[in-house]
Motif scaffolding. Structure first.
Motif, PDB file in Angstrom:
ATOM      1  N   ASP A 554       0.807  -1.224   0.000  1.00  0.00           N
ATOM      2  CA  ASP A 554       0.000   0.000   0.000  1.00  0.00           C
ATOM      3  C   ASP A 554       0.835   1.268   0.000  1.00  0.00           C
ATOM      4  OD1 ASP A 554      -2.483  -1.344   0.066  1.00  0.00           O
ATOM      5  OD2 ASP A 554      -2.236  -1.714   2.217  1.00  0.00           O
ATOM      6  N   GLU A 555       2.132   1.154  -0.354  1.00  0.00           N
ATOM      7  CA  GLU A 555       3.020   2.329  -0.336  1.00  0.00           C
ATOM      8  C   GLU A 555       3.083   3.065  -1.670  1.00  0.00           C
ATOM      9  OE1 GLU A 555       4.238   3.625   2.182  1.00  0.00           O
ATOM     10  OE2 GLU A 555       4.205   2.064   3.713  1.00  0.00           O
ATOM     11  N   GLY A 556       2.254   2.688  -2.633  1.00  0.00           N
ATOM     12  CA  GLY A 556       2.258   3.376  -3.921  1.00  0.00           C
ATOM     13  C   GLY A 556       3.209   2.744  -4.912  1.00  0.00           C
ATOM     14  N   ASP A 557       3.481   3.466  -5.995  1.00  0.00           N
ATOM     15  CA  ASP A 557       4.312   2.939  -7.077  1.00  0.00           C
ATOM     16  C   ASP A 557       5.781   2.855  -6.695  1.00  0.00           C
ATOM     17  OD1 ASP A 557       2.051   2.773  -8.661  1.00  0.00           O
ATOM     18  OD2 ASP A 557       2.334   4.791  -9.501  1.00  0.00           O
ATOM     19  N   ASP A 558       6.237   3.702  -5.774  1.00  0.00           N
ATOM     20  CA  ASP A 558       7.643   3.706  -5.371  1.00  0.00           C
ATOM     21  C   ASP A 558       7.735   3.617  -3.842  1.00  0.00           C
ATOM     22  OD1 ASP A 558      10.349   3.951  -5.119  1.00  0.00           O
ATOM     23  OD2 ASP A 558      10.545   5.776  -6.328  1.00  0.00           O
ATOM     24  N   PRO A 559       7.599   2.411  -3.287  1.00  0.00           N
ATOM     25  CA  PRO A 559       7.613   2.272  -1.816  1.00  0.00           C
ATOM     26  C   PRO A 559       8.895   2.780  -1.179  1.00  0.00           C
ATOM     27  CG  PRO A 559       6.848   0.254  -2.870  1.00  0.00           C
ATOM     28  CD  PRO A 559       7.391   1.122  -3.960  1.00  0.00           C
ATOM     29  N   ALA A 560      10.044   2.601  -1.828  1.00  0.00           N
ATOM     30  CA  ALA A 560      11.308   3.047  -1.244  1.00  0.00           C
ATOM     31  C   ALA A 560      11.326   4.558  -1.057  1.00  0.00           C
ATOM     32  CB  ALA A 560      12.479   2.600  -2.126  1.00  0.00           C
ATOM     33  N   ALA A 561      10.783   5.298  -2.020  1.00  0.00           N
ATOM     34  CA  ALA A 561      10.732   6.762  -1.910  1.00  0.00           C
ATOM     35  C   ALA A 561       9.703   7.201  -0.888  1.00  0.00           C
ATOM     36  CB  ALA A 561      10.423   7.357  -3.282  1.00  0.00           C
ATOM     37  N   ALA A 562       8.544   6.540  -0.856  1.00  0.00           N
ATOM     38  CA  ALA A 562       7.492   6.923   0.091  1.00  0.00           C
ATOM     39  C   ALA A 562       7.942   6.701   1.534  1.00  0.00           C
ATOM     40  CB  ALA A 562       6.223   6.123  -0.203  1.00  0.00           C
ATOM     41  N   LEU A 563       8.556   5.567   1.801  1.00  0.00           N
ATOM     42  CA  LEU A 563       9.041   5.292   3.146  1.00  0.00           C
ATOM     43  C   LEU A 563      10.190   6.218   3.522  1.00  0.00           C
ATOM     44  CD1 LEU A 563       8.946   1.386   3.285  1.00  0.00           C
ATOM     45  CD2 LEU A 563       7.739   2.948   4.817  1.00  0.00           C
ATOM     46  N   GLY A 564      11.099   6.476   2.574  1.00  0.00           N
ATOM     47  CA  GLY A 564      12.230   7.357   2.839  1.00  0.00           C
ATOM     48  C   GLY A 564      11.794   8.767   3.176  1.00  0.00           C
ATOM     49  N   ALA A 565      10.824   9.285   2.432  1.00  0.00           N
ATOM     50  CA  ALA A 565      10.331  10.642   2.695  1.00  0.00           C
ATOM     51  C   ALA A 565       9.641  10.715   4.053  1.00  0.00           C
ATOM     52  CB  ALA A 565       9.370  11.064   1.577  1.00  0.00           C
ATOM     53  N   ALA A 566       8.842   9.703   4.384  1.00  0.00           N
ATOM     54  CA  ALA A 566       8.149   9.698   5.672  1.00  0.00           C
ATOM     55  C   ALA A 566       9.134   9.614   6.837  1.00  0.00           C
ATOM     56  CB  ALA A 566       7.165   8.527   5.723  1.00  0.00           C
ATOM     57  N   LEU A 567      10.158   8.814   6.693  1.00  0.00           N
ATOM     58  CA  LEU A 567      11.158   8.669   7.757  1.00  0.00           C
ATOM     59  C   LEU A 567      11.953   9.955   7.940  1.00  0.00           C
ATOM     60  CD1 LEU A 567      12.521   6.747   9.780  1.00  0.00           C
ATOM     61  CD2 LEU A 567      14.020   5.985   7.930  1.00  0.00           C
ATOM     62  N   GLU A 568      12.263  10.612   6.862  1.00  0.00           N
ATOM     63  CA  GLU A 568      13.090  11.814   6.918  1.00  0.00           C
ATOM     64  C   GLU A 568      12.355  12.974   7.601  1.00  0.00           C
ATOM     65  OE1 GLU A 568      16.518  14.069   6.449  1.00  0.00           O
ATOM     66  OE2 GLU A 568      16.183  11.907   6.182  1.00  0.00           O
ATOM     67  N   ARG A 569      11.046  13.063   7.428  1.00  0.00           N
ATOM     68  CA  ARG A 569      10.326  14.232   7.977  1.00  0.00           C
ATOM     69  C   ARG A 569       9.849  14.031   9.411  1.00  0.00           C
ATOM     70  NH1 ARG A 569       6.604  12.585   3.799  1.00  0.00           N
ATOM     71  NH2 ARG A 569       4.894  11.339   4.678  1.00  0.00           N
ATOM     72  N   GLU A 570      10.127  12.865  10.010  1.00  0.00           N
ATOM     73  CA  GLU A 570       9.676  12.625  11.379  1.00  0.00           C
ATOM     74  C   GLU A 570      10.863  12.714  12.343  1.00  0.00           C
ATOM     75  OE1 GLU A 570       6.680  12.639  12.082  1.00  0.00           O
ATOM     76  OE2 GLU A 570       5.950  12.463  10.014  1.00  0.00           O
ATOM     77  N   PRO A 571      10.989  13.788  13.119  1.00  0.00           N
ATOM     78  CA  PRO A 571      12.155  13.958  14.004  1.00  0.00           C
ATOM     79  C   PRO A 571      12.188  12.970  15.167  1.00  0.00           C
ATOM     80  CG  PRO A 571      10.543  15.696  14.386  1.00  0.00           C
ATOM     81  CD  PRO A 571      10.066  14.939  13.180  1.00  0.00           C
ATOM     82  N   LEU A 572      11.021  12.422  15.559  1.00  0.00           N
ATOM     83  CA  LEU A 572      10.998  11.498  16.690  1.00  0.00           C
ATOM     84  C   LEU A 572      11.372  10.067  16.304  1.00  0.00           C
ATOM     85  CD1 LEU A 572       7.801  12.637  18.639  1.00  0.00           C
ATOM     86  CD2 LEU A 572      10.196  13.180  19.096  1.00  0.00           C
ATOM     87  N   VAL A 573      11.501   9.788  15.025  1.00  0.00           N
ATOM     88  CA  VAL A 573      11.851   8.441  14.560  1.00  0.00           C
ATOM     89  C   VAL A 573      13.317   8.453  14.131  1.00  0.00           C
ATOM     90  CG1 VAL A 573      11.324   6.566  12.961  1.00  0.00           C
ATOM     91  CG2 VAL A 573       9.488   8.051  13.798  1.00  0.00           C
ATOM     92  N   SER A 574      14.171   7.790  14.912  1.00  0.00           N
ATOM     93  CA  SER A 574      15.612   7.819  14.633  1.00  0.00           C
ATOM     94  C   SER A 574      16.036   6.793  13.592  1.00  0.00           C
ATOM     95  CB  SER A 574      16.391   7.581  15.931  1.00  0.00           C
ATOM     96  OG  SER A 574      16.044   6.326  16.489  1.00  0.00           O
ATOM     97  N   GLY A 575      15.213   5.795  13.374  1.00  0.00           N
ATOM     98  CA  GLY A 575      15.548   4.775  12.392  1.00  0.00           C
ATOM     99  C   GLY A 575      14.402   3.800  12.254  1.00  0.00           C
ATOM    100  N   LEU A 576      14.407   3.041  11.170  1.00  0.00           N
ATOM    101  CA  LEU A 576      13.312   2.116  10.885  1.00  0.00           C
ATOM    102  C   LEU A 576      13.891   0.746  10.538  1.00  0.00           C
ATOM    103  CD1 LEU A 576      10.313   1.466  10.323  1.00  0.00           C
ATOM    104  CD2 LEU A 576      10.673   2.316   7.974  1.00  0.00           C
ATOM    105  N   GLN A 577      13.367  -0.270  11.203  1.00  0.00           N
ATOM    106  CA  GLN A 577      13.722  -1.650  10.898  1.00  0.00           C
ATOM    107  C   GLN A 577      12.434  -2.434  10.681  1.00  0.00           C
ATOM    108  OE1 GLN A 577      17.359  -3.182  13.217  1.00  0.00           O
ATOM    109  NE2 GLN A 577      16.415  -1.772  14.663  1.00  0.00           N
ATOM    110  N   VAL A 578      12.460  -3.302   9.684  1.00  0.00           N
ATOM    111  CA  VAL A 578      11.286  -4.105   9.345  1.00  0.00           C
ATOM    112  C   VAL A 578      11.673  -5.571   9.428  1.00  0.00           C
ATOM    113  CG1 VAL A 578       9.517  -4.625   7.623  1.00  0.00           C
ATOM    114  CG2 VAL A 578      10.417  -2.290   7.830  1.00  0.00           C
TER     115      VAL A 578
END
Length: 621
Positions: A554-578
Motif C-alpha cells: 500500500d506504499e504506492g508505485d515507489d515504496p522506497a521513496a514513500a518510506l524514505g520521505a516519511a522517515l526523513e520528515r519525522e524527528p521522533l523516529v531515529s531509524g526504521l527496521q522491518v
C-alpha cells in the motif's frame, strides 16, 4: 475281509494310521503350547523367585509321576496308544514348565548376585559459554566413564550453554525462575534454563562481576579453580593474515590499538558477537576500550563493530555467519583462541542441539590464523560452584568438588600453570565490565509496530508475544518498549496506529506479551509511511515494524521513496527496521531520500533472536 486281529488286518490298517499322524501331531503341538502357557501363567501372582521355583518343583513331580504310571498301568487295546500319547503330552508340558522354572530361577539368582540393579546416578548440571560447550561435554563424558563401578555409572553430567551475564544475575536473584508477571496477571513461572550446580565462567573477572551484582551473593562460591587458559585473538583468513604480517612483521609484538588500526588500514572490519549476550565479546570490548581511552575513539570503535557485516549473539553463531559470508576476506574476528581451532577442525555448533555449520579446513576450505596482540585478555575459565538452598547435599557437593579438581588437572584449553601473559586482574576487570555495561546500554526507546491486519494474526501475533518474553538480557535498565498495532478499517483506507501497550521496561516484558496476545488482529493492511507520523512520545526512538510482508503493497508505485520521505520528515523516529514474518521476502531493501538507518530482514525460526539482533544493532545508530 481279514479279521481285525489278524496280521493282514494290522498291516492293512497301518496306512490309515499314518495318514492321521500329521493331524494328530499338529493338534498335540497346539494343545501343548496352550497348556504350557496356561500352566506357567498360574504362577504370575506369586512373588519372585517363587514364580520360578513352583513351576520347577510341580513340573518335575508331574513328569516323574506320569513316567511311573506309564510303566505300571496296562490297558486293553486301543487304550495303550491313546494313553501313550496323553502321557507323552503331559510329560512334555511338565518338563517344559520345569525347564522354564529352572531358567527363570537361574536368571533371578544372576540378577541378584551378578547384575545387581544400579542405583540412580547423581545428576549434575553444568553451564558454560556456548563456545565451550562441546569441549566441556567431552570432559564430562570422560569423567562419567571413569566413575563406573560394577557396570553402574555413579554420576551423570549434563552440559548446556550459560545465559548472558545479565540473565545470569537475573536468574540468581530469582532462584533461577522466570516470573515475568508483575502486575494484574496470574503468576507465570518457568525455569530460566538449565539450573546449574556449577558454572565454568569465561574469566575470574566475569565471575566476580556477576557475584558483585547478584542480590544473593551467597549462591556463588568464590575462588573456583581455573580449568582452562586461553587468550583472545584476532582471527583472519590466511591471505588476510599474510597481508597483516607484511605490515607489522609480527602482529603479536604490537599492542591491540596498533593492530586494530592496521586492520582498518587494510580495508577490513573487526567483528565480535554482541557483548550483551557473549562474555568473550564483553571482555574483548573492554580490552578495546582500554586501548582507546577517549570517549570519541570508543564510540567510533563500538560503532564500527555494531555496523559491521556480521551481527550475532554468540561466538559459534559468529563463526557460522563468517563461514557463510561472501565478504569474509575483509573481516577479522575477535574471539577466544580455541575457537579458531574449532573453526579449522569443523567443530562449530551454532545451536545447542544443532548439527553445526560446515566450517573448517577439513572440508577443503581456507583456514583461520589467530594473532594474540599485546593487551588482549587471557581467559582463565574459573569453576564456580552454585549452592541452591534445599537442593545441595553433602554427596552432591563432594562430587562437584571432585569433578572440579579432576577438571583442573585436565584443563579445557591450554595449561593452567604455565607462565606467560597474566590475565587482567579480577577486580579491575569486574569494575571495567560494570562500567562497560552502562556504556553499551545508553537509554533507548523502542516502538514495536505490529501489522494488525487479519492476515497477520498467525505469523505476527502469537510469535511476537512469545519472542518478546526472552529479551530481558538485551534491554538496558533504562530502556523502554512501546507496542502499537497498524491496520486500516477498510481496503486501501487510511492508516490507524492503535495503542496496544504503553512504555514498559525489561522487567515488564510479559505484560507486553500478554497485551499483544489479547489484541485483536482484524482489518486491512495499511501503509507504514502513514503510521510514522503518528508515533507518540517526546523522545527520539527507533521503530521496528513486524509484518507478514503485505504492508509494503500500500506504499504506492515507489515504496522506497514513500518510506524514505516519511522517515526523513519525522524527528521522533531515529531509524526504521522491518522484520518480515511468513513466506514473503522483503519487498523494500533500501530507502530513497533519507540518511536515517533502515534495514529489512526476513525472520528465521527464532523470532526472539531476530528481535534481539535488531534491538542491539539499533544502539549504534
Amino acid at each position: 475281509m481279514p479279521a481285525r486281529n489278524s496280521p493282514e488286518g494290522e498291516n492293512s490298517a497301518e496306512p490309515a494310521a499314518k495318514e492321521g499322524g500329521p493331524w494328530a501331531s499338529t493338534t498335540i503341538s497346539v494343545l501343548g503350547t496352550y497348556a504350557f502357557s496356561t500352566f506357567t501363567e498360574l504362577f504370575q501372582p506369586f512373588p519372585s523367585p517363587f514364580r520360578q521355583i513352583l513351576p520347577l518343583v510341580i513340573g518335575t513331580v508331574i513328569a516323574v509321576v506320569v513316567h511311573e504310571l506309564r510303566k505300571r498301568i496296562s490297558l486293553v487295546p486301543p487304550w495303550p496308544r491313546i494313553w501313550t500319547r496323553i502321557s507323552s503330552f503331559l510329560v512334555i508340558v511338565a518338563w517344559g514348565a520345569a525347564g522354564a522354572g529352572l531358567v527363570g530361577l537361574v536368571w533371578s539368582v544372576r540378577q541378584v548376585v551378578v547384575d545387581k540393579p544400579c542405583r540412580a546416578a547423581t545428576e549434575l548440571r553444568l553451564v558454560t559459554a556456548p563456545e565451550n560447550v562441546l569441549k566441556l561435554r567431552e570432559r564430562a563424558e570422560e569423567y562419567t566413564r571413569l566413575n563406573v563401578g560394577d557396570g553402574c555409572a555413579a554420576v551423570r553430567l549434563t552440559v548446556a550453554p550459560a545465559p548472558s551475564v545479565t540473565d545470569l544475575i537475573y536468574g540468581l536473584d530469582t532462584g533461577w525462575e522466570r516470573n515475568d508477571n508483575r502486575e494484574e496477571y496470574e503468576p507465570y513461572v518457568r525455569l530460566h534454563g538449565l539450573q546449574p550446580d556449577a558454572w565454568v565462567a569465561t574469566s575470574t573477572g566475569e565471575a566476580d562481576y556477576v557475584r558483585s551484582q547478584a542480590l544473593r551473593k551467597d549462591l556463588l562460591a568464590p575462588g573456583g579453580a581455573s580449568v582452562g587458559r586461553e587468550q583472545l585473538v584476532l582471527a583472519l583468513l590466511q591471505p588476510s593474515a599474510e597481508a597483516l604480517t607484511l605490515r607489522l612483521s609480527d602482529p603479536e609484538e604490537h599492542p591491540l590499538r596498533q593492530v586494530w588500526q592496521t586492520v582498518g588500514e587494510l580495508g577490513m572490519s573487526i567483528a565480535r558477537p554482541f557483548p550483551e549476550t557473549s562474555s568473550a565479546a564483553l571482555i574483548g570490548t573492554s580490552d578495546l576500550f582500554a586501548a582507546f581511552t577517549s570517549a570519541a575513539e570508543r564510540k567510533e570503535v563500538e560503532q564500527a563493530m555494531i555496523s559491521g557485516p556480521l551481527r550475532t549473539d554468540t561466538v559459534p553463531s559468529l563463526l557460522c555467519a563468517f563461514h557463510g559470508s561472501r565478504a569474509k576476506e575483509r573481516v577479522a574476528l575477535l574471539v577466544p583462541g580455541h575457537s579458531v581451532d574449532d573453526y579449522n577442525d569443523g567443530r562449530v555448533t551454532e545451536e545447542d542441539d544443532a548439527v553445526g555449520c560446515p566450517t573448517g579446513g577439513q572440508h577443503g576450505r581456507a583456514k583461520l590464523a589467530g594473532f594474540r596482540p599485546a593487551g588482549a585478555s587471557v581467559l582463565d575459565y574459573p569453576f564456580v560452584k552454585v549452592n541452591w538452598p534445599g537442593q545441595t547435599t553433602a554427596e552432591r557437593q563432594a562430587i562437584v568438588a571432585d569433578f572440579e579438581k579432576w577438571l583442573a588437572g585436565r584443563p579445557l584449553y591450554g595449561d593452567t600453570t604455565r607462565d606467560g601473559v597474566a590475565p587482567v586482574h579480577a577486580e579491575q576487570l569486574a569494575r571495567t565490565l560494570g562500567d562497560l555495561q552502562d556504556t553499551l546500554r545508553p537509554a533507548r526507546d523502542l516502538h514495536l509496530v505490529l501489522d494488525q491486519s487479519g492476515s497477520a494474526l498467525g505469523p505476527v501475533g502469537t510469535r511476537v508475544a512469545e519472542g518478546l518474553r526472552g529479551l530481558s538480557g538485551v534491554l538496558g535498565p533504562r530502556d523502554g518498549v512501546r507496542v502499537s498495532g497498524l491496520a486500516s478499517r477498510r481496503e486501501h483506507g487510511s492508516a490507524e496506529l492503535r495503542p496496544i501497550a504503553d512504555r514498559r521496561g525489561r522487567d515488564k516484558l510479559d505484560v507486553l506479551a500478554r497485551k499483544i496476545e489479547a489484541a485483536g488482529f482484524s482489518g486491512w493492511d495499511a501503509p507504514v509511511s502513514a503510521a510514522l507520523g503518528a508515533i507518540p512520545g517526546n523522545l527520539a526512538q527507533g521503530v521496528i515494524v513486524l509484518t507478514d510482508g503485505r504492508l509494503f503493497d500500500d506504499e504506492g508505485d515507489d515504496p522506497a521513496a514513500a518510506l524514505g520521505a516519511a522517515l526523513e520528515r519525522e524527528p521522533l523516529v531515529s531509524g526504521l527496521q522491518v522484520l518480515v514474518l511468513g513466506q514473503r521476502p522483503c519487498a523494500v531493501t533500501g530507502l530513497k531520500g533519507t540518511a536515517k538507518p533502515y534495514s529489512c530482514l526476513t525472520a528465521g525460526d527464532d523470532l526472539g533472536e531476530d528481535l534481539a539482533k535488531m534491538i542491539i544493532s539499533s544502539r549504534g545508530r
